[in-house]
Scaffold this motif. Structure first.
Motif, mmCIF file in Angstrom:
data_model
loop_
_atom_site.group_PDB
_atom_site.id
_atom_site.type_symbol
_atom_site.label_atom_id
_atom_site.label_comp_id
_atom_site.label_asym_id
_atom_site.label_seq_id
_atom_site.Cartn_x
_atom_site.Cartn_y
_atom_site.Cartn_z
ATOM 1 N N ARG A 28 -5.326 5.028 2.757
ATOM 2 C CA ARG A 28 -4.426 3.757 2.760
ATOM 3 C C ARG A 28 -4.096 2.951 4.023
ATOM 4 N NH1 ARG A 28 -0.831 3.606 -1.856
ATOM 5 N NH2 ARG A 28 -1.344 5.455 -3.389
ATOM 6 N N LEU A 85 2.878 2.407 2.008
ATOM 7 C CA LEU A 85 2.804 2.939 3.432
ATOM 8 C C LEU A 85 4.118 2.546 4.315
ATOM 9 C CD1 LEU A 85 -0.695 2.442 4.695
ATOM 10 C CD2 LEU A 85 0.216 4.667 4.374
ATOM 11 N N LEU A 97 0.895 -1.377 -0.107
ATOM 12 C CA LEU A 97 -0.101 0.063 0.001
ATOM 13 C C LEU A 97 1.077 1.171 -0.043
ATOM 14 C CD1 LEU A 97 -2.913 -1.178 2.559
ATOM 15 C CD2 LEU A 97 -3.117 -0.697 0.248
ATOM 16 N N ASP A 110 -4.875 4.168 -8.466
ATOM 17 C CA ASP A 110 -4.107 3.227 -7.513
ATOM 18 C C ASP A 110 -4.972 2.343 -6.781
ATOM 19 O OD1 ASP A 110 -1.383 3.630 -7.896
ATOM 20 O OD2 ASP A 110 -1.045 4.561 -5.788
ATOM 21 N N MET A 111 -6.273 3.039 -6.293
ATOM 22 C CA MET A 111 -7.083 2.073 -5.310
ATOM 23 C C MET A 111 -7.607 0.952 -6.217
ATOM 24 S SD MET A 111 -7.668 3.358 -2.306
ATOM 25 C CE MET A 111 -7.063 4.741 -1.399
#
Lengths: 253, 328
Positions: free
Chosen positions: B142, B124, B122, B172-173
């Motif tokens: 995210r 992150l 993700l 992206d999602m």
């Protein structure tokens, strides 16, 4: 039983206190010191001993209870109110976790924090007075029971409150007066007969009295009555929180 | 179709008296991406909240993987991950702590390797020690997805996942959603972006006023309910529609330079040949022609508009006929 969930809720709540360590610990220590300086030393030196116990020593159990009650309620109410306020409570509701587990996590953490604070206050007090505990086991029992029942009470307030004002109103308008008028700083027997009777309707009197007995073997009411009262209060809190979760009142839409 | 979520006769009336859901029946297939489309206040979030256990239903049942979501809530909730609509996150937690918290809450033993990979997927991971309040809106979204996936759910609910998200992140999602579907996760997302449903969903459900108006395979829906339009541009503007063309479903633009012919792709005869001949006979000269297929958005707007205007009996009849046709 979802032990993992209990563990993470408990640890998260403890971590919150850890991150505000100074505020969590310094504030009860400082206020206890202030009470001892003002009541114990300055005023206390002019007051004769009560039931054979010096005034400085006499106020130790009451002072501990004062902090314990307010801290238990504040910790537990804020602990559950905050996720409600930010909306993160959705996660608790959607997780495979029972109401009992939620309560154990939140109330357990709040009670543990209060217990630690209680011990710190007693430790602080021991620097001012020569502390001798007559019945340590009973002292710890009263301490734990008070922490649990008042954390549970705070949890109920946190569930019930839907704004910050409601969160503050009961601790401020109900608990503080009850503790101050519950014999924290005096013996009930020092009051005129009429007010002695009125005082008996204050549940905090029984808490402080029982707790004080475990220290000095002096009490305003019998220990059995004290214990019954605190257990009764615990049962009432359990019943209320059980009812709230069962009906969803202020818990779920 | 094996249903992983089965909703029967679900209704919800809030204390205020607002009826958020009215007798909803819905089966969600294992492994599909279902998009629930509907305007604000249609009941999408209420439906999701009931399935996840956040809101109690007034009537009806929800079964997840064969288990009732009230009596067997531990089994059903353990299978479900939820990404809420609002960016509801604590302020002072770090990304890493909040994701670990979510995993534990769902009864899973800590698995740092899994969580590390999840955060990397993700994008992150480099933010794992940041406090949540310091993250941008997109990053918070995210984190919410990471929290929902932290306990390896079989079913993922995404409530308006791309509301207020920029185009790049939205794409992206969608990629994340597709990847999850490929790994076997069933995904239910609510949206009011038609484009989103059109782009990624396998099936589309349309909710309005608490009622599930239809649930249909996306392609079939667009095919069945889709209207085509033939737009004819004229060389010279016509002052009005000639009498000989009145029998056709033709519309003349205000400037008189464009004729629009709407026809049903499903009917045996579209009538295009006759209509074009009639135009020629009427002495109108053609400059250009183009064909427009109605998008999901047009279908949606039509359905919801009809649903909101129940007094117009003609429209209701038409909608019901369309629905019957779509379902047949």
């Amino acid at each position: 039983m979802n032990f993992q969930a209990i563990k993470v809720i408990f640890l998260q709540e403890m971590l919150r206190a850890w991150e505000t360590l100074f505020q969590s610990l310094a504030s009860p220590v400082i206020s206890t010191c202030l009470y001892f300086i003002v009541f114990g030393s300055a005023i206390g030196s002019r007051i004769q001993s009560i039931d054979g116990v010096s005034y400085g020593l006499f106020i130790v159990p009451g002072l501990t209870m004062l902090s314990l009650l307010t801290q238990s309620i504040a910790n537990a109410s804020f602990g559950i109110f905050f996720p409600k306020f930010t909306g993160t409570i959705y996660e608790i509701h959607s997780a495979p976790i029972s109401y009992l587990e939620i309560i154990i996590g939140y109330v357990g953490a709040a009670a543990t924090k209060s217990l630690i604070i209680g011990c710190i206050i007693l430790l602080t007090a021991s620097f001012f007075v020569d502390l001798n505990i007559a019945h340590p086991v009973w002292m710890v029992t009263f301490l734990i029971l008070t922490c649990i029942s008042f954390s549970l009470f705070g949890f109920i307030i946190g569930l019930w409150a839907n704004d910050f004002e409601k969160l503050q109103v009961i601790p401020l308008l109900v608990i503080t007066p009850l503790v101050f008028l519950g014999g924290s700083f005096y013996s009930v027997s020092m009051l005129p007969p009429f007010w002695q009777t009125v005082t008996l309707f204050n549940p905090v009197v029984y808490l402080i009295s029982g707790f004080r007995w475990s220290f000095f073997e002096v009490s305003d009411v019998s220990v059995g009555v004290s214990l019954t009262m605190i257990l009764g209060f615990l049962v009432i809190c359990i019943a209320i929180v059980g009812w709230m979760f069962k009906t969803g009142y202020r818990v779920k839409q | 179709m094996s249903a992983i979520v089965s909703i029967k006769d679900l209704s919800k009336t809030y204390q205020s008296g607002f009826r958020a859901l009215k007798n909803v029946d819905l089966d969600i297939a294992d492994g599909e991406i279902l998009a629930l489309l509907g305007p604000n206040g249609a009941g999408k979030t209420t439906l999701i909240s009931i399935i996840c256990g956040i809101v109690s239903p007034s009537a009806g049942t929800v079964a997840v993987n064969g288990f009732d979501n009230v009596s067997d809530y531990r089994k059903t909730r353990a299978l479900i991950g939820l990404v809420p609509q609002e960016l509801t996150l604590g302020q002072f937690d770090t990304v890493w702590n909040t994701v670990r918290f979510s995993r534990g809450l769902f009864g899973k033993k800590s698995n740092d390797a899994y969580l590390e990979q999840l955060l990397k997927d993700l994008s992150l991971f480099d933010k794992k020690d940041n406090e949540l309040r310091a993250l941008s809106g997109g990053m918070k979204r995210r984190v919410l997805i990471a929290k929902a996936l932290s306990h390896e759910p079989k079913i993922l609910f995404l409530d308006e996942p791309t509301a207020g998200v920029d185009v790049e992140l939205r794409k992206d999602m969608w990629n994340i959603v597709r990847r999850l579907r490929d790994s076997g996760v069933t995904i239910i997302l609510t949206t009011h972006y038609i484009e989103e449903a059109e782009e990624i969903a396998d099936r589309i459900g349309i909710i309005s006023n608490g009622e599930l108006l239809l649930v249909e395979d996306k392609q079939a829906l667009m095919h069945n309910l889709g209207k085509k339009q033939l737009i004819v541009e004229l060389k010279e503007s016509a002052p009005g529609l000639p009498q000989s063309l009145a029998k056709y479903d033709l519309e003349l633009s205000d400037d008189g330079e464009q004729l629009t012919y709407t026809y049903d792709t499903m009917s045996d005869s579209t009538g295009i040949t006759d209509m074009l001949q009639a135009i020629q006979s009427a002495g109108l000269l053609l400059k250009d022609m183009q064909i427009k297929q109605s998008s999901l958005e047009d279908i949606f707007v039509d359905l919801v508009r009809v649903d909101k205007e129940p007094v117009d009996q003609k429209s209701v009849d038409k909608k019901q006929a369309d629905l019957a046709e779509a379902k047949s």
